[in-house]
Design a protein around this motif. Structure first.
Motif, PDB file in Angstrom:
ATOM      1  N   PRO A   1       0.968  -1.060  -0.071  1.00 62.01           N
ATOM      2  CA  PRO A   1      -0.033  -0.047  -0.032  1.00 62.01           C
ATOM      3  C   PRO A   1       0.938   1.362  -0.037  1.00 62.01           C
ATOM      4  N   GLU A   2       1.959   1.121   0.934  1.00 60.66           N
ATOM      5  CA  GLU A   2       2.876   2.505   0.757  1.00 60.66           C
ATOM      6  C   GLU A   2       3.421   2.600  -0.584  1.00 60.66           C
ATOM      7  N   TRP A   3       3.889   1.591  -1.327  1.00 64.41           N
ATOM      8  CA  TRP A   3       4.469   1.842  -2.583  1.00 64.41           C
ATOM      9  C   TRP A   3       3.405   2.494  -3.491  1.00 64.41           C
ATOM     10  N   LEU A   4       2.242   1.823  -3.510  1.00 63.92           N
ATOM     11  CA  LEU A   4       1.124   2.407  -4.308  1.00 63.92           C
ATOM     12  C   LEU A   4       0.841   3.775  -4.149  1.00 63.92           C
ATOM     13  N   LEU A   5       1.032   4.140  -2.720  1.00 68.25           N
ATOM     14  CA  LEU A   5       0.886   5.763  -2.364  1.00 68.25           C
ATOM     15  C   LEU A   5       1.983   6.456  -3.056  1.00 68.25           C
ATOM     16  N   ASN A   6       2.969   5.891  -2.729  1.00 67.50           N
ATOM     17  CA  ASN A   6       4.464   6.803  -3.255  1.00 67.50           C
ATOM     18  C   ASN A   6       4.387   6.965  -5.002  1.00 67.50           C
ATOM     19  N   THR A   7       3.906   5.846  -5.441  1.00 67.65           N
ATOM     20  CA  THR A   7       3.882   5.909  -6.898  1.00 67.65           C
ATOM     21  C   THR A   7       2.824   6.792  -7.217  1.00 67.65           C
ATOM     22  N   MET A   8       1.739   6.928  -6.592  1.00 68.10           N
ATOM     23  CA  MET A   8       0.737   7.777  -7.132  1.00 68.10           C
ATOM     24  C   MET A   8       1.323   9.266  -6.740  1.00 68.10           C
ATOM     25  N   VAL A   9       1.634   9.383  -5.325  1.00 62.82           N
ATOM     26  CA  VAL A   9       2.138  10.859  -5.169  1.00 62.82           C
ATOM     27  C   VAL A   9       3.180  11.375  -6.006  1.00 62.82           C
ATOM     28  N   ILE A  10       4.067  10.626  -6.456  1.00 58.67           N
ATOM     29  CA  ILE A  10       5.336  10.929  -7.189  1.00 58.67           C
ATOM     30  C   ILE A  10       4.728  11.335  -8.779  1.00 58.67           C
ATOM     31  N   ALA A  11       3.945  10.360  -9.411  1.00 57.19           N
ATOM     32  CA  ALA A  11       3.524  10.635 -10.747  1.00 57.19           C
ATOM     33  C   ALA A  11       2.586  11.854 -10.710  1.00 57.19           C
ATOM     34  N   ILE A  12       1.725  11.984  -9.869  1.00 56.55           N
ATOM     35  CA  ILE A  12       0.817  13.175 -10.041  1.00 56.55           C
ATOM     36  C   ILE A  12       1.650  14.467  -9.726  1.00 56.55           C
ATOM     37  N   THR A  13       2.535  14.453  -8.721  1.00 52.02           N
ATOM     38  CA  THR A  13       3.263  15.560  -8.734  1.00 52.02           C
ATOM     39  C   THR A  13       4.233  15.875  -9.710  1.00 52.02           C
ATOM     40  N   ALA A  14       4.981  14.866 -10.117  1.00 53.42           N
ATOM     41  CA  ALA A  14       5.859  15.063 -11.222  1.00 53.42           C
ATOM     42  C   ALA A  14       5.245  15.638 -12.678  1.00 53.42           C
ATOM     43  N   THR A  15       4.119  15.066 -12.766  1.00 60.74           N
ATOM     44  CA  THR A  15       3.277  15.226 -13.737  1.00 60.74           C
ATOM     45  C   THR A  15       2.781  16.724 -14.052  1.00 60.74           C
ATOM     46  N   PHE A  16       2.231  17.280 -12.830  1.00 64.55           N
ATOM     47  CA  PHE A  16       1.863  18.602 -12.608  1.00 64.55           C
ATOM     48  C   PHE A  16       3.084  19.713 -12.876  1.00 64.55           C
ATOM     49  N   LEU A  17       4.073  19.211 -12.275  1.00 63.32           N
ATOM     50  CA  LEU A  17       5.366  19.995 -12.317  1.00 63.32           C
ATOM     51  C   LEU A  17       5.639  20.380 -13.826  1.00 63.32           C
ATOM     52  N   SER A  18       5.962  19.095 -14.508  1.00 67.08           N
ATOM     53  CA  SER A  18       6.340  18.931 -15.940  1.00 67.08           C
ATOM     54  C   SER A  18       5.202  19.722 -16.641  1.00 67.08           C
ATOM     55  N   ILE A  19       3.891  19.590 -16.555  1.00 66.27           N
ATOM     56  CA  ILE A  19       3.057  20.339 -17.333  1.00 66.27           C
ATOM     57  C   ILE A  19       3.051  21.673 -17.267  1.00 66.27           C
TER      58      ILE A  19
ATOM     59  N   ALA B   1      13.325  12.932  -4.602  1.00 68.96           N
ATOM     60  CA  ALA B   1      14.463  12.456  -5.607  1.00 68.96           C
ATOM     61  C   ALA B   1      13.780  12.215  -6.952  1.00 68.96           C
ATOM     62  N   LEU B   2      12.803  11.454  -6.862  1.00 74.89           N
ATOM     63  CA  LEU B   2      11.882  11.198  -8.191  1.00 74.89           C
ATOM     64  C   LEU B   2      11.217  12.137  -8.736  1.00 74.89           C
ATOM     65  N   ILE B   3      10.410  13.181  -8.016  1.00 80.26           N
ATOM     66  CA  ILE B   3       9.618  14.124  -8.420  1.00 80.26           C
ATOM     67  C   ILE B   3      10.593  15.220  -9.103  1.00 80.26           C
ATOM     68  N   LEU B   4      11.813  15.308  -8.845  1.00 77.66           N
ATOM     69  CA  LEU B   4      12.807  16.163  -9.324  1.00 77.66           C
ATOM     70  C   LEU B   4      13.307  15.818 -10.573  1.00 77.66           C
ATOM     71  N   THR B   5      13.306  14.500 -10.527  1.00 76.63           N
ATOM     72  CA  THR B   5      14.347  13.945 -11.798  1.00 76.63           C
ATOM     73  C   THR B   5      13.405  13.315 -12.884  1.00 76.63           C
ATOM     74  N   TYR B   6      12.206  13.033 -12.529  1.00 81.53           N
ATOM     75  CA  TYR B   6      11.227  12.478 -13.789  1.00 81.53           C
ATOM     76  C   TYR B   6      11.181  13.597 -14.775  1.00 81.53           C
ATOM     77  N   PRO B   7      10.914  14.858 -14.076  1.00 85.51           N
ATOM     78  CA  PRO B   7      10.621  16.081 -15.402  1.00 85.51           C
ATOM     79  C   PRO B   7      11.811  16.043 -16.628  1.00 85.51           C
ATOM     80  N   THR B   8      12.736  15.094 -15.988  1.00 85.63           N
ATOM     81  CA  THR B   8      14.076  15.282 -17.223  1.00 85.63           C
ATOM     82  C   THR B   8      13.465  14.755 -18.511  1.00 85.63           C
TER      83      THR B   8
END
Lengths: 317, 302
Positions: free
Chosen positions: B93-111, B166-173
């Motif tokens: 459940p934590e992994w799922l939550l992490n993935t969700m948080v990271i994916a959504i934040t990185a997506t909004f930041l990038s867009i 670490a992932l939220i800031l690197t995924y936008p690359t």
């Protein structure tokens, strides 16, 4: 339209206006608008790229800063059997997987280009392997390739085609073919859907004209479909080669480079040496060694794009 | 939605292909052999791993490891034990939550960054804009496999190692180049005259962006959003290299590294993890198939 743009003289009237007007200065606004993207890309993409090349010339390890050692990493890599094997594997993996992906992908695209019932649903299902996280589908392949409980072995033995279960991941060439098959499986949808988009832009009247001139179906394919598809094919090919060459996750999930390093690609070897192994400098050198291949692919892509514009007769915008 | 509408959403020129072309020349038996048979085989091979994933998830262990008494393609006594083990005995459940948080934040930041960059490149046309556009395209061609080693040292140096940042800031690359390239295509397709009218009416550039360009580019924004979300959900190598503690991991990394204990593979839970990790993307995808196809092919054709 150019007149409107130049009429926005930076100073005219700007002194009287508030923030909104000041922001209308194109230079100010451009800098402001480019800032978020540029800063992230410079800090987390351009700088690491340069740092990676530099690290390849040092002996930096985890927890210890390195010193410049020139080409020592590269010299030792060229005498390193595992590295040379990984280069060989990477090339085999890329070339074989690309040939199959494009052969089968083009075939699938041609099939989907027919009028078939439920076309939209079929297309949606075809794309599934591409959108499902690669590692998760790779785990499914890992299970399908299991030495004892492989469903493929079971199926073949039910038909009496084999009498012993196939050791998919335990023998070097079996393992290579297995990971290539998994990569092809994952790559076909991307190729097929992109080529389908290309096929749909070809006017049916071209085929009719060719048929009236007496071309058979192979000639129509060879002299109408292929040339019309070439520009998009070049671009898709470049992307595909680029991402297959630098593939990491599929190998890491299914074999982790084994057996006997037979499936180690350059990316997985770089990871193994750098992160668990702690040899950051050596890992960076392996990663940097991939760059020449990538540059070659990019130049290819550039000319592919140029050719497309020229063929359409449109102006470069 | 009809087939024609879907095709039209993909590409304006696709309308041509809706006329059957020379398809009427083929007889049904011939079509069965040359079209439907190979297509069915393709579909079977492409979808089988997912079916196998699903079947394995619900199999009790005695059916899982015994093919001789059971038909392996079907589940006789479906069980939820594998899913239960996954949800209550692991950090899933934590992994799922992490993935969700990271994916959504990185997506909004990038867009956010991509919208501004794409607008500046296509509409403000500052000096050197075409070069910047090309550089952004080239940035998309830089694969994570050659960046993760230096990035690991940077992430460590900045002090965000083993955190979501670490992932939220690197995924936008890889998200920003893709989204910017995609949005540039959409912005270019919006008539410039609309903006000229607004300029004459006294709108500022920011008003134009917010009230004219963005509403017109909504299909592009949706495409960019779902593509960025899926790409972040699927990302693996950064998540593997920059995260070390189990409860900080993302789903792909967690399933692969935490569910295997030594040489014991719990295939049931592994498949359950893979299935549950795939479902959010698959559901998301099913809502936006047309946008997905459009952005995929649009980005390649640009």
């Amino acid at each position: 339209m150019a007149a409107t743009a130049t009429a926005l003289d930076p100073r005219s009237g700007a002194a009287l206006e508030k923030l909104g007007r000041w922001l209308d200065n194109r230079t100010v606004l451009s800098v402001l608008f480019m800032f978020p993207a540029a800063s992230i890309l410079l800090v987390f993409l351009t700088y690491p790229l340069a740092l990676g090349v530099w690290m390849g010339f040092t002996d930096v390890k985890i927890g210890r800063p390195g010193i410049f050692i020139g080409l020592e990493n590269y010299i030792s890599l060229f005498n390193d059997g595992v590295f040379l094997l990984s280069v060989f594997n990477t090339i085999v993996y890329t070339v074989v997987a690309t040939i199959f992906k494009f052969g089968l992908g083009l075939w699938l695209a041609l099939l989907l280009n027919h009028t078939i019932p439920f076309k939209a649903y079929v297309r949606a299902f075809v794309l599934l392997p591409y959108i499902i996280p690669t590692v998760l589908s790779a785990i499914a392949f890992w299970w399908i390739y299991d030495a004892q409980f492989s469903i493929i072995s079971w199926g073949l033995s039910q038909f009496g085609l084999i009498d012993r279960y196939i050791d998919f991941l335990g023998v070097p060439w079996n393992a290579r073919w297995s990971v290539i098959a998994a990569n092809v499986w994952r790559g076909i949808p991307f190729v097929a859907i992109c080529l389908l988009a290309g096929l749909q832009t070809i006017s049916p009247s071209l085929y009719e004209a060719a048929a009236l001139d007496g071309a058979n179906s192979w000639q129509r394919f060879r002299h109408v479909t292929v040339p019309m598809l070439m520009p998009i094919l070049a671009v898709v090919l470049t992307f595909s080669v680029l991402f297959t060459f630098t593939d990491f996750q599929l190998i890491y999930a299914i074999t982790r480079g084994g057996p006997l390093n037979a499936t180690h690609l350059m990316a997985t070897l770089a990871f193994q040496r750098a992160i668990p192994g702690g040899q950051l400098g050596e890992g960076a050198a392996i990663a940097t060694a991939m760059i020449p291949f990538l540059v070659g692919a990019t130049i290819f892509s550039y000319y592919g794009l140029q050719r497309r514009k020229w063929q359409q007769g449109s102006q470069d915008d | 939605m009809t087939d024609a509408a879907k095709d039209a959403a993909m590409s304006p020129a696709a309308a041509i292909s809706d006329s059957t072309g020379m398809g009427y020349l083929q007889t049904l038996p011939r079509r069965l052999v040359t079209v439907y048979l190979p297509l069915s085989i393709f579909l079977f091979v492409l979808l089988f791993p997912f079916y196998w994933m699903g079947v394995t998830t619900f199999k009790p262990n005695d059916e899982l490891y015994n093919f001789s008494n059971n038909n392996p393609f079907w589940v006789r006594n479906p069980t939820l034990a594998n899913i239960e083990k996954l949800l209550f005995q692991t950090d899933y459940p934590e992994w799922l939550l992490n993935t969700m948080v990271i994916a959504i934040t990185a997506t909004f930041l990038s867009i956010f960054a991509s919208v501004l960059a794409a607008y500046a490149i296509t509409r403000l046309r500052f000096r050197g804009a075409p070069t910047v556009g090309l550089l952004i395209f080239l940035a998309y061609l830089v694969p994570p496999s050659i960046l993760f080693i230096p990035l690991a040292t940077i992430v460590y140096g900045v002090g965000i190692y083993d955190t979501n940042w670490a992932l939220i800031l690197t995924y936008p690359t890889f998200l920003i180049p893709f989204c910017t390239w995609l949005l540039m295509g959409y912005f270019k397709s919006i008539p410039y005259e609309l903006e000229e009218c607004a300029l004459i009416d006294g709108a500022t550039r920011i008003q134009i962006l917010l009230k004219i360009t963005l509403p017109l580019a909504i299909p592009g924004l949706i495409s960019a959003f779902i593509f960025a979300f899926t790409l972040s959900w699927n990302e693996f190598i950064y998540a593997l290299a920059f995260i070390s503690s189990s409860e900080q991991k993302t789903v792909p990394v967690g399933v692969l590294t935490q569910l295997v204990e030594g040489d014991v593979y719990h295939w049931g839970s592994l498949m359950a993890g893979a299935l549950l990790g795939s479902l959010p993307v698959a559901i998301f995808y099913s809502f936006f198939v047309e946008h997905y196809v459009a952005s995929l092919t649009g980005a390649v054709k640009e």
